[in-house]
Design a protein around this motif. Structure first.
Motif, PDB file in Angstrom:
ATOM      1  N   LYS A   1       0.023   0.043  16.034  1.00  0.00           N
ATOM      2  CA  LYS A   1      -0.415   0.328  14.657  1.00  0.00           C
ATOM      3  C   LYS A   1      -0.795  -0.972  13.950  1.00  0.00           C
ATOM      4  N   ARG A   2      -0.232  -1.283  12.756  1.00  0.00           N
ATOM      5  CA  ARG A   2      -0.290  -2.553  12.046  1.00  0.00           C
ATOM      6  C   ARG A   2      -1.562  -2.796  11.231  1.00  0.00           C
ATOM      7  N   PHE A   3      -2.694  -2.352  11.702  1.00  0.00           N
ATOM      8  CA  PHE A   3      -3.949  -2.600  10.998  1.00  0.00           C
ATOM      9  C   PHE A   3      -4.160  -1.671   9.797  1.00  0.00           C
ATOM     10  N   ILE A   4      -5.027  -2.102   8.904  1.00  0.00           N
ATOM     11  CA  ILE A   4      -5.480  -1.270   7.794  1.00  0.00           C
ATOM     12  C   ILE A   4      -6.499  -0.238   8.258  1.00  0.00           C
TER      13      ILE A   4
ATOM     14  N   HIS B   1      -0.821  -4.188   2.594  1.00  0.00           N
ATOM     15  CA  HIS B   1      -0.570  -5.582   2.948  1.00  0.00           C
ATOM     16  C   HIS B   1       0.307  -5.641   4.197  1.00  0.00           C
ATOM     17  N   TYR B   2      -0.189  -6.326   5.225  1.00  0.00           N
ATOM     18  CA  TYR B   2       0.542  -6.487   6.488  1.00  0.00           C
ATOM     19  C   TYR B   2       0.878  -7.964   6.695  1.00  0.00           C
ATOM     20  N   TYR B   3       2.125  -8.264   7.128  1.00  0.00           N
ATOM     21  CA  TYR B   3       2.627  -9.639   7.163  1.00  0.00           C
ATOM     22  C   TYR B   3       3.056 -10.152   8.543  1.00  0.00           C
TER      23      TYR B   3
ATOM     24  N   TYR C   1      -4.549  -8.126   3.687  1.00  0.00           N
ATOM     25  CA  TYR C   1      -4.324  -7.184   2.595  1.00  0.00           C
ATOM     26  C   TYR C   1      -5.666  -6.564   2.225  1.00  0.00           C
ATOM     27  N   GLY C   2      -5.597  -5.449   1.514  1.00  0.00           N
ATOM     28  CA  GLY C   2      -6.848  -4.804   1.147  1.00  0.00           C
ATOM     29  C   GLY C   2      -6.620  -3.595   0.271  1.00  0.00           C
TER      30      GLY C   2
ATOM     31  N   ALA D   1     -10.945  -5.396   3.208  1.00  0.00           N
ATOM     32  CA  ALA D   1      -9.763  -6.096   3.729  1.00  0.00           C
ATOM     33  C   ALA D   1     -10.028  -7.579   3.814  1.00  0.00           C
ATOM     34  N   HIS D   2      -8.981  -8.368   3.516  1.00  0.00           N
ATOM     35  CA  HIS D   2      -9.041  -9.826   3.642  1.00  0.00           C
ATOM     36  C   HIS D   2      -8.003 -10.273   4.665  1.00  0.00           C
ATOM     37  N   PHE D   3      -8.467 -10.846   5.776  1.00  0.00           N
ATOM     38  CA  PHE D   3      -7.591 -11.415   6.795  1.00  0.00           C
ATOM     39  C   PHE D   3      -7.411 -12.901   6.476  1.00  0.00           C
TER      40      PHE D   3
END
Length: 543
Positions: A372-375, A447-449, A461-462, A471-473
């Protein structure tokens, strides 16, 4: 005669009054609703037939949608297990409650909605997988799995000490749940969290489903062989590709000695060790049942592997993955049916809100991935089905942008309890009642960290609306991605640099800045969490 007649009159009057009072009691409008929150772990919406019947039929989970509402745009705020669960309990984004990833502990000073319901007179219980903590606050009774838990003969943490129960975890969690329902105080409303481990990796189905599912062939996703062109470096560098990163031993159930003899290149020894530890939990009878089905699969693989091309190996891994993953879901669906049947049989259905969801979405081979993990959609979107006969019209569908952030306030409003002002979600009650004009949100924040970390999905985050996803990586890159959700449902084309979307980019970046401010997120917090990783040695300083 007059005295006798008067006596008879008063006896009849008292009896009549009692019958009338009894009827009124039975027919009066129910009090505060019971709440049952059912959550599975990593259950993709693609694997629920209310959403799509391409992979599996889930008639019992579907009953919730048939009798209530199906949400088609439900999503999470951070697609990873423990942070999602902390968000559900607190009604706050992960940067606020502090459980940003699976590494750092949950701050137990957070106030959770079960505590508030318990204080308001609700009976509360939790059975199954919490994933963090060993003494969940706000519960009269609990039995939870330590960390990820085990599929077979699992251990449980209880108030009285740890215990091991023989059997299959999905069945056991349901047994515990139904037992508690039978013992609860009937005069009080209850809030029950019924939390399944399945279908979390490494996907061990119940024995009764071995033969059925290992003999099935499932349709491949359109993007199984995605080459990630037209997107940023995050998609190309993530380590969750079926061919490269899924283990044949832990994930596909090839015995370590067979894999080593064939010279299969595993990502690490991790897969071999996990298989050995899970197999060691079986009783002798369980081992015999397993070997009777998975032994022949190993024999067949030993014949096929020496001549497999990469594409053939990818396809073989996908089928093995689906057979076990969907086999786990079959047991979840059966046990959800057991619970729903209990509610019907015991007259609890009418005044009970039942929610079915997952802690996040999951990749079932789309883009060549698992996990998983992605937007991106398969990770970001989650199943959500809700029935509440007093409020929801059967067969309802909502496409509003709802989030796991919203559950706490929803349950509190349903129970008539004032939500704390610092909760950040929005109650779903207006949507459930068909009062869409009271719904105020048109975009959600994500937002994923956990990077660097397992699967190596970059920090990002996005914001997401029904139409677009921005989304901004960041951290080791500075890359932006924009997807047109209406025209590109598979999310194959990043149009951030497309001149035709210049105005959309400008507007969405302004709105993203506003939504970050609204939820109290910032570049300063981003750096704070990066520094925390460095302090823990999870990020190595470049020399």
């Amino acid at each position: 005669m007059v005295l006798k007649s008067n006596k008879i009159f008063w006896v009849l009057a008292i009896v009549a009054f009692g019958l009338l009072f009894s009827c009124q009691t039975k027919n009066e409008k129910p009090g505060r609703p019971n709440i049952i929150f059912i959550m599975s772990d990593d259950h993709a919406y693609q694997a629920i037939s209310a959403y799509s019947d391409k992979l599996i039929e889930t008639p019992n989970i579907d009953r919730i949608a048939d009798e209530g509402m199906l949400f088609t745009n439900a999503c999470v705020s951070n697609s990873i297990c423990a942070p999602s669960r902390a968000t559900i309990l607190t009604g706050k984004h992960t940067h606020i409650h502090g459980k940003i990833d699976n590494n750092f502990p949950f701050d137990t000073t957070n106030v959770t909605f079960p505590q508030l319901l318990q204080d308001a007179g609700y009976q509360t219980a939790m059975f199954g997988k919490l994933h963090f903590g060993n003494n969940p606050k706000g519960f009269d009774e609990f039995m939870i799995l330590p960390d990820q838990g085990d599929y077979y003969n699992p251990e449980f943490i209880t108030r009285k000490g740890d215990t091991t129960i023989q059997g299959y975890v999905t069945d056991i969690i349901t047994d515990l749940t139904l037992d508690w329902l039978g013992k609860r105080k009937e005069e009080k409303p209850f809030m029950l969290m019924y939390l399944h481990k399945a279908p979390h990796r490494e996907w061990l189905p119940a024995e009764r489903h071995y033969r059925e599912f290992t003999q099935k062939t499932f349709p491949e996703p359109e993007t199984l062989f995605d080459d990630y062109k037209g997107r940023g470096s995050a998609a190309r560098e993530a380590e969750m590709n079926l061919l490269k990163h899924m283990t044949v031993s832990a994930d596909n159930k090839i015995y370590p000695e067979v894999a080593k003899e064939l010279g299969v290149q595993e990502p690490s020894e991790w897969g071999f060790n996990v298989f050995k530890s899970k197999y060691a939990r079986f009783t002798e009878e369980q081992k015999a049942q397993w070997d009777a089905v998975y032994g022949p699969i190993n024999d067949e693989f030993a014949q096929l592997y020496p001549n497999m091309t990469d594409s053939a190996f990818m396809r073989w891994k996908y089928q093995r993955y689906m057979q076990d993953y969907l086999g786990c879901i079959a047991a979840v669906d059966e046990n959800v049916g057991r619970l729903l049947d209990y509610l019907d049989k015991n007259g609890l259905s009418e005044n009970t809100m039942v929610v079915y969801t997952s802690d996040q979405g999951f990749y079932l081979g789309e883009h060549g991935w698992f996990d998983k993990r992605f937007i991106y959609n398969e990770s970001f979107k989650t199943p959500l089905l809700v029935k509440w006969p007093e409020k929801i019209a059967p067969g309802s569908v909502s496409d509003e942008m709802v989030q796991n952030l919203d559950f706490a306030q929803t349950f509190l409003e349903a129970a008539g309890v004032q939500a704390p002002a610092d909760m950040q979600g929005e109650s779903l009650v207006p949507l459930l009642e068909g009062k869409n004009d009271r719904w105020t949100r048109d975009a959600v924040y994500y937002h994923y960290y956990e990077y660097p970390g397992f699967h190596m999905v970059k920090r990002h985050y996005g914001m997401v609306t029904k139409e677009f996803k921005l989304a901004h990586f960041y951290y080791d890159v500075d890359e932006w991605e924009l997807y047109d959700r209406q025209k590109d449902s598979l999310e194959l084309h990043n149009v951030y640099d497309d001149p035709a979307y210049a105005d959309v980019v400008k507007t969405l970046k302004e709105e993203l800045t506003e939504i970050r401010e609204k939820y109290k997120d910032s570049d300063e917090l981003d750096q704070k969490f990066i520094d925390r990783y460095k302090e823990k040695g999870l990020i190595k300083e470049k020399k």
